[in-house]
Design a protein around this motif. Sequence first.
Motif, PDB file in Angstrom:
ATOM      1  N   ILE A  91       0.847  -1.202   0.000  1.00 50.62           N
ATOM      2  CA  ILE A  91       0.000   0.000   0.000  1.00 50.62           C
ATOM      3  C   ILE A  91       0.880   1.249   0.000  1.00 50.62           C
ATOM      4  N   ILE A  92       1.926   1.228   0.817  1.00 56.50           N
ATOM      5  CA  ILE A  92       2.813   2.397   0.902  1.00 56.50           C
ATOM      6  C   ILE A  92       3.597   2.569  -0.397  1.00 56.50           C
ATOM      7  N   ASN A  93       4.121   1.476  -0.932  1.00 56.44           N
ATOM      8  CA  ASN A  93       4.856   1.574  -2.196  1.00 56.44           C
ATOM      9  C   ASN A  93       3.994   2.172  -3.301  1.00 56.44           C
ATOM     10  N   LEU A  94       2.691   1.856  -3.266  1.00 60.21           N
ATOM     11  CA  LEU A  94       1.790   2.354  -4.311  1.00 60.21           C
ATOM     12  C   LEU A  94       1.236   3.743  -3.975  1.00 60.21           C
ATOM     13  N   GLY A  95       1.575   4.245  -2.813  1.00 59.12           N
ATOM     14  CA  GLY A  95       1.091   5.575  -2.417  1.00 59.12           C
ATOM     15  C   GLY A  95      -0.393   5.592  -2.105  1.00 59.12           C
ATOM     16  N   LEU A  96      -0.923   4.480  -1.592  1.00 54.88           N
ATOM     17  CA  LEU A  96      -2.370   4.382  -1.395  1.00 54.88           C
ATOM     18  C   LEU A  96      -2.806   4.470   0.060  1.00 54.88           C
ATOM     19  N   GLU A  97      -1.876   4.845   0.948  1.00 59.29           N
ATOM     20  CA  GLU A  97      -2.231   4.738   2.360  1.00 59.29           C
ATOM     21  C   GLU A  97      -3.425   5.625   2.738  1.00 59.29           C
ATOM     22  N   ALA A  98      -3.408   6.856   2.271  1.00 62.82           N
ATOM     23  CA  ALA A  98      -4.473   7.775   2.684  1.00 62.82           C
ATOM     24  C   ALA A  98      -5.858   7.294   2.215  1.00 62.82           C
ATOM     25  N   PRO A  99      -6.033   6.996   0.903  1.00 68.46           N
ATOM     26  CA  PRO A  99      -7.380   6.558   0.495  1.00 68.46           C
ATOM     27  C   PRO A  99      -7.808   5.234   1.140  1.00 68.46           C
TER      28      PRO A  99
END
Length: 823
Positions: A91-99
């Motif tokens: 999730i972090i690698n993909l930059g998706l943590e916030a959503p």
Amino acid sequence: MNAATAVTLSRRIEDAEDVKRLIIEKLKYAVGKDPEHSVRQDWSAALILAVRDQLVDHWMASTRRAYEQDQKRVYYLSMEFLIGRLLKDTIINLGLEAPVREALTELGADYDEILRSEPDAALGNGGLGRLAACFLDSMSTLGIPAHGYGIRYENGLFRQSIHDGWQAEEPEDWLVTGHNWEFERPEVIYNIPFGGEVITTPEGKAVWHPAEVMLAAAYDTPIAGWRGRHVNTLRLWAGKPAKRVDLDRFNRGEYLSAMEAAVRAETVSRILYPDDTTEEGKNLRLRQEFFFTSASLQDLLRRYLSSHDDISKLPEKVAIQLNDTHPAIAVAELMRLLVDTHGLSMEVAFQLTRETLSYTNHTLMPEALERWSLQLFGSVLPRHLDIIRWIDEQHLRTAAAAKRTLDLERVRIVDHTNGQGVRMGHLAFVGSHRVNGVSALHADLMKQTVFQDLDSLYPSRILGVTNGVTPRRWLHSCNKPLSDLLIETIGEDWIGDLEAIEAVAPYAEDAAFRERFRAAKHENKCRLVAEIQSRVGIHVSPDAMFDVQIKRMHEYKRQLLNIMEAVAQYFAIRNDPAADWTPRVKIFGGKAAPGYEMAKLIIKLINDVARAVNSDPVIGDRLKIVFLPNYNVSTAERIIPAADLSEQISTAGMEASGTGNMKLALNGALTIGTLDGANVEICDRVGRENIHIFGLTAEDVANYRISGYDSRAVIDGNETLKTVLDAIGSGVFSPEDPNRFRAIVDRLSYDDYFFVTADFAAYLDEQRKVDRAFMDKEDWTRRTILNTARVGWFSADRAIRDYAREIWNVETPSAKEINQGGE
Ligand code: 73E
């Protein structure tokens, strides 16, 4: 827009609404659950499946690019991949943590709880397996087309629990709840032959008639790098029978024996490192090694031949890295496939094999250097034994032609002297074009000790590539307070280019920054305080120094030295409780091999000392001792950010590199350590004044081994040491069984192979310096910041660039290109 692209687009996550929609869709149509009645495990499965979808397009694009551009591929063969949990990092690698966080909150699920419910994939023992996992992350980050190849163990490393202070082992059943990351590939299946005999035809061709053939079945896990642009594959093999049920037997009512072949085949991928002290165990271990190596080589040759027709160009397009000797049979197996299946001559096959393979050595400890008896080897792999004998002949000719005086018996792959056996380290060395150690010191010691003769025969084959760790998992993801502070202060370049973290060094002089750096550490410590309280019921203060030793339990790593220092300190505090003590919490974590009695006894000693110290009202918060059970990747992710002091105290010359030392320094812990493994290079980089070095050097140890070392005299000459050993040996910590630790004291008194007594005084001295240093908060913080700032070189990205340049002959993008991005 065609239908396929439309589907692709609708799966892409842009915001929390997309996440919600995808999770609900997965819950219903993949997990088969109504959201109203879903439990945490269902949410976790749905989230993993939704995130996994995000990787697929990049994964396929990565594969397509490798084919279209005919890129050289790297294959990393390893018995172990200690990948731990994948969800948070992906999730972090993909930059998706916030959503994702927002979506789950809106759906009424707890993001952190879901992350914690993912099983920890414990497909490894320790450093060697975790290194393989960090390297996968870095190869993806650097866009190197790569596959990790290993075994899909049904049961990974055992789960450790502590009963009355003793280690107990239970099987680790990580697959029971399903591994939602993987794709089963029923069509990717290979025959794996075993046993039988080799018959030479009248034309002189050797033909292997195996007694048994089983199958290797592929399971793929996509591995994303930083920003998810490139996705590689971890392909793990499961053992399957050629025929599930023997119907004849079944119909005769022999139900159990009808399943025999199936059980035998599945056993190969059942358990990580079965006990190999018995003949049965040895046989299984050798079969495991051959099983995954053969499947991997067959698979990569098939891939190569699907787009090339000239097998002689193999080394231009394929690099195979052997992670220690466990896959060393690859030397003979690649030759067998090239000769028996593809019709090459032995000479050409050997040349191609050597140009394609390279070997990483991870330890010089004699008991870890693999060696198979000729009898066992010949019965399991008769064709390979013939091939190895042929290689050995060539190799002996080289040795005989060399103008040096060599003991030929010592350089042979097939040992004809004591007990007769195949030396797998020698095989890997002779069959590789490069052989690397995992730190500068270790590579030097390889040349001076076990590989001295081979090094003189094949000069410049040995090199050192110092290990590294991925900054994504081991700082950005596991230490949010510090990562946020770093990003705010110096930006985020360091995540994809860890050497950029050096930019934070000047802030060591900034009091306001130091305050915030300390606050981040404090937050991590408070989190660990809560975990210690809930898991082992011990209350510790976050203001005390957190002194951490987390690693496999082994005598050479010297957890014993650490607990002996605790005993000395305990007595000192009792004698003078009112003095100005620096409060400490000593935190231990680590598993002992189930058959390693001494290591298990040391766990018991730590727990017995802990019981006495923690319950002594005179001591209070001045000293606490905690053994956290079942140390694994996820526990490491919570302990490391909270550590103040990192214990790296192995007997000099015995720890090849270490990687925990790098993770802890990166997270702002100071090291107390010997000049061993990568500690030497950490010292060079952080500066001698920012690390606590003590004890014998590797050279001192080597000299003592020759001249002899009298531990009795050392004990008699040191009152504190004598008191500590007398107490341990006479049952002060084990009144219910006063002789419990006699064996430990006897070992130290008469055969102190790991030089615990020799280093005791120096270690205590250095610990007292650490105590004083910790009391000066500002200076301590300044030094910890300099540690974080100066260990950027120990990134797995740098290590992989070194492999790519020095061993694989593969190009990598510059750090700048990584950070600028682009497909
Ligand atoms: O120093 C570590 C090193 O950092 C070394 O002990 C470890 O490998 C790490 C990564 O390079 C290691 N593990 C093994 N040998 N060295 C090993 C040996 C046999 C079975 C399983 C693991």
